[in-house]
Design a protein around this motif. Structure first.
Motif, PDB file in Angstrom:
ATOM      1  N   TYR A  77      72.315  70.996  42.849  1.00  0.00           N
ATOM      2  CA  TYR A  77      73.901  71.193  42.867  1.00  0.00           C
ATOM      3  C   TYR A  77      74.488  70.705  44.226  1.00  0.00           C
ATOM      4  N   VAL A  78      73.945  71.166  45.256  1.00  0.00           N
ATOM      5  CA  VAL A  78      74.645  70.633  46.587  1.00  0.00           C
ATOM      6  C   VAL A  78      74.407  69.213  46.853  1.00  0.00           C
ATOM      7  N   CYS A  79      73.043  68.630  46.389  1.00  0.00           N
ATOM      8  CA  CYS A  79      72.811  67.298  46.315  1.00  0.00           C
ATOM      9  C   CYS A  79      73.947  66.462  45.652  1.00  0.00           C
ATOM     10  N   GLN A  80      73.974  66.959  44.337  1.00  0.00           N
ATOM     11  CA  GLN A  80      75.049  66.394  43.545  1.00  0.00           C
ATOM     12  C   GLN A  80      76.495  66.247  43.952  1.00  0.00           C
ATOM     13  N   GLN A  81      76.691  67.324  44.575  1.00  0.00           N
ATOM     14  CA  GLN A  81      78.101  67.497  45.196  1.00  0.00           C
ATOM     15  C   GLN A  81      78.298  66.618  46.532  1.00  0.00           C
ATOM     16  N   MET A  82      77.355  66.515  47.459  1.00  0.00           N
ATOM     17  CA  MET A  82      77.361  65.569  48.510  1.00  0.00           C
ATOM     18  C   MET A  82      77.394  64.093  48.027  1.00  0.00           C
TER      19      MET A  82
END
Length: 119
Positions: free
Chosen positions: A20-25
């Motif tokens: 999730y964090v990777c996709q948001q970044m």
């Protein structure tokens, strides 16, 4: 998943949170990198560019906020502000900013600089 109940989510909670964090970044124009020390157990979930330096980013799926690898990375290399993304509230320490999971899209306001490829 329905039959297994929470057990399945518990086993993969960390990986799902990191994804999730990777996709948001990526959606915010930040290109994340991964770091692992040679012959060591130390690893940092992501390293991103901001201003004129790099910033390590540690992702925690819970409120357990121990970050030994993150601290070791910051001690070894000259880096900008470290960021920990977790279920905990926003707070700043001398070397680290804790960013709540729901606010990861605002990581640029913590590290500064333009996203990779921005004009």
């Amino acid at each position: 998943a329905i039959i297994e109940g929470d057990r399945l989510f518990t086993e993969f909670k960390g990986a799902l949170t990191e994804q999730y964090v990777c996709q948001q970044m990526l959606a915010a124009g930040r290109e994340p990198w991964y770091w692992s020390a040679d012959r060591s157990v130390n690893e940092v979930d992501f390293v991103i560019e901001g201003d004129d330096t790099i910033h390590p980013v540690e992702v925690k799926a819970e409120e357990n906020l121990r970050a030994k690898s993150l601290k070791a990375f910051c001690s070894k290399y000259e880096v900008g502000r470290a960021v920990r993304v977790s279920m905990s509230d926003y707070r700043e320490e001398s070397w680290l900013t804790n960013l709540p999971l729901y606010a990861v899209g605002r990581i640029g306001s913590v590290i500064g600089g333009e996203p990779h490829g921005a004009a």
